[in-house]
Write a protein that holds these residues in place. Sequence first.
Motif: not given
Length: 478
Positions: A75-79
Amino acid sequence: MVQKNLIAGAWVEGPDAVKNINPSDTDDVIDSYARADQAQVNEAVAAAKAAFPAWSTGPIQARATMLAAVAAEIMARKEELGELLAREEGKTRPEGIGEVMRAGQIFEFFAGEVVRQSGEKIASVRPGIDVEMTREPMGVVGLITPWNFPIAIPAWKIAPALAYGNCVVIKPAELVPASTHALAEIIHRAGVPEGVFSLVMGKGSVVGETLVNHPDVAAISFTGSVDTGKRIAAGCAARLAKVQLEMGGKNPLVVLDDADLDTAVDCALNGAFFSTGQRCTASSRLVVQKGIHDSFVDALTQKMQALKVDNALAEGSQMGPVIDQSQLDQDLNYIEIGRGEGARLAWGGELLNRATPGFYLQPALFTETDNKMRINQEEIFGPVASVIAVDDYDQALDVANDTPFGLSSGICTGSLKYASHFKRNAQAGMVMVNLPTAGVDYHVPFGGRKGSSYGSREQGRYAAEFYTTVKTGYTLPL
Ligand SMILES: NC(=O)C1=CN([C@@H]2O[C@H](COP(=O)(O)OP(=O)(O)OC[C@H]3O[C@@H](n4cnc5c(N)ncnc54)[C@H](OP(=O)(O)O)[C@@H]3O)[C@@H](O)[C@H]2O)C=CC1
Ligand SMILES: O=C(O)CCC(=O)C(=O)O
């Protein structure tokens, strides 16, 4: 640089490597990825087998914490992960980010499921005896995944497998190793013990076949084509291994005269062409009642014309390229087959040039088609859909069900009577009312009937059926 496989807790090179090419820009090589050989697959399976006793009986809180850590990092690295996915698979950046979020949510869901596992206790027919049913993990599971959902499909197989106490060896499709490799790095970082999770990238004919035929692999979960699925089922049956297959679809979207036109057109546009039509849930057959037919075709073709087909990472791109030359050839070939069968190409189907060299194809819509045509019976797996005109609801239902597949089925109507009847009588594993046939929730069962699926359902709590085996215990308390 060559990205390595994760085998027995270590990152290792393979005897060979393959380049991962961006389908939006074939000059862009994402990276090279190791190709495992048979010996490396055997090593991964041996490590998984050795890790299984401790992992399957170890503290479940540790398991839950690891899966939650995986979810949090995704989630923290979704981009960033969404962009990588769009770059290697060709779906647009928003679609890529959406898929990454789905993967994170799946890990979150199964982190919770670890501590919600339960059995059942019932009365024995013999007085004084206790009977209980519990679920135990299968052992080593082999996961074989396709190219069209390079992080969500691995996630919805890996997360339940680990949550229920299995050890995993996964083989992603060679066309898209980057997203699964990134996921493997995250799982490794979360502290999953050596051997519990291995990534073996490489060819289906080598890595996939070795997993399918390995006597220590208790179960195989596969998503991909019907032909490969059948071959895998035969291999598993020969050694009585458990198998689960998710394969193709020829999903109908029925549009009745009383449908809301805008809703029906949006459902068709999304279901048939988003993700470049490369979804097993895609609405490739639009079964349209005669009264709404002309206005539906006009409105849909207008929206298709306005759809921005471009590099997956270009600002405003709404449909990316086809995955590779071979899939593009398949799409173009079916467009020719459709023309040859007498269907009218109402719009699209032309190759497009964009600023970067890629496999760009206009979405294509056939009208004046008949359900017996090959374009309506065989999975194309591209941005190509057909309209089949019908007189009434009964004919629409017959056409919808007249297919070797049975994954997803949709209807657009304002009538509760027809919607309810369709929900009961559509021969499909998933049924949608006033919604596209594609695009599903992550916490409920996914799968189909007939030629689409084989074995038990994936996703949500129903995944336990595949990743566990039931034990019935009898006790006479003394
Ligand atoms: N239902 C779905 O979601 C999907 C359906 N398809 C359909 O399949 C068609 C072809 O796509 P394709 O990618 O070739 O599909 P495949 O079924 O060949 O590939 C799916 C996975 O199976 C692996 N595989 C291939 N051969 C074997 C084997 N003999 N034993 C074990 N594993 C094997 C592949 O490995 P590798 O690719 O590395 O060789 C890949 O990881 C598409 O045009 C579409 O119609 C495709 C993708 C997804
Ligand atoms: O429609 C979806 O969201 C999932 C589709 C899918 O899983 C597939 O095409 O393999």
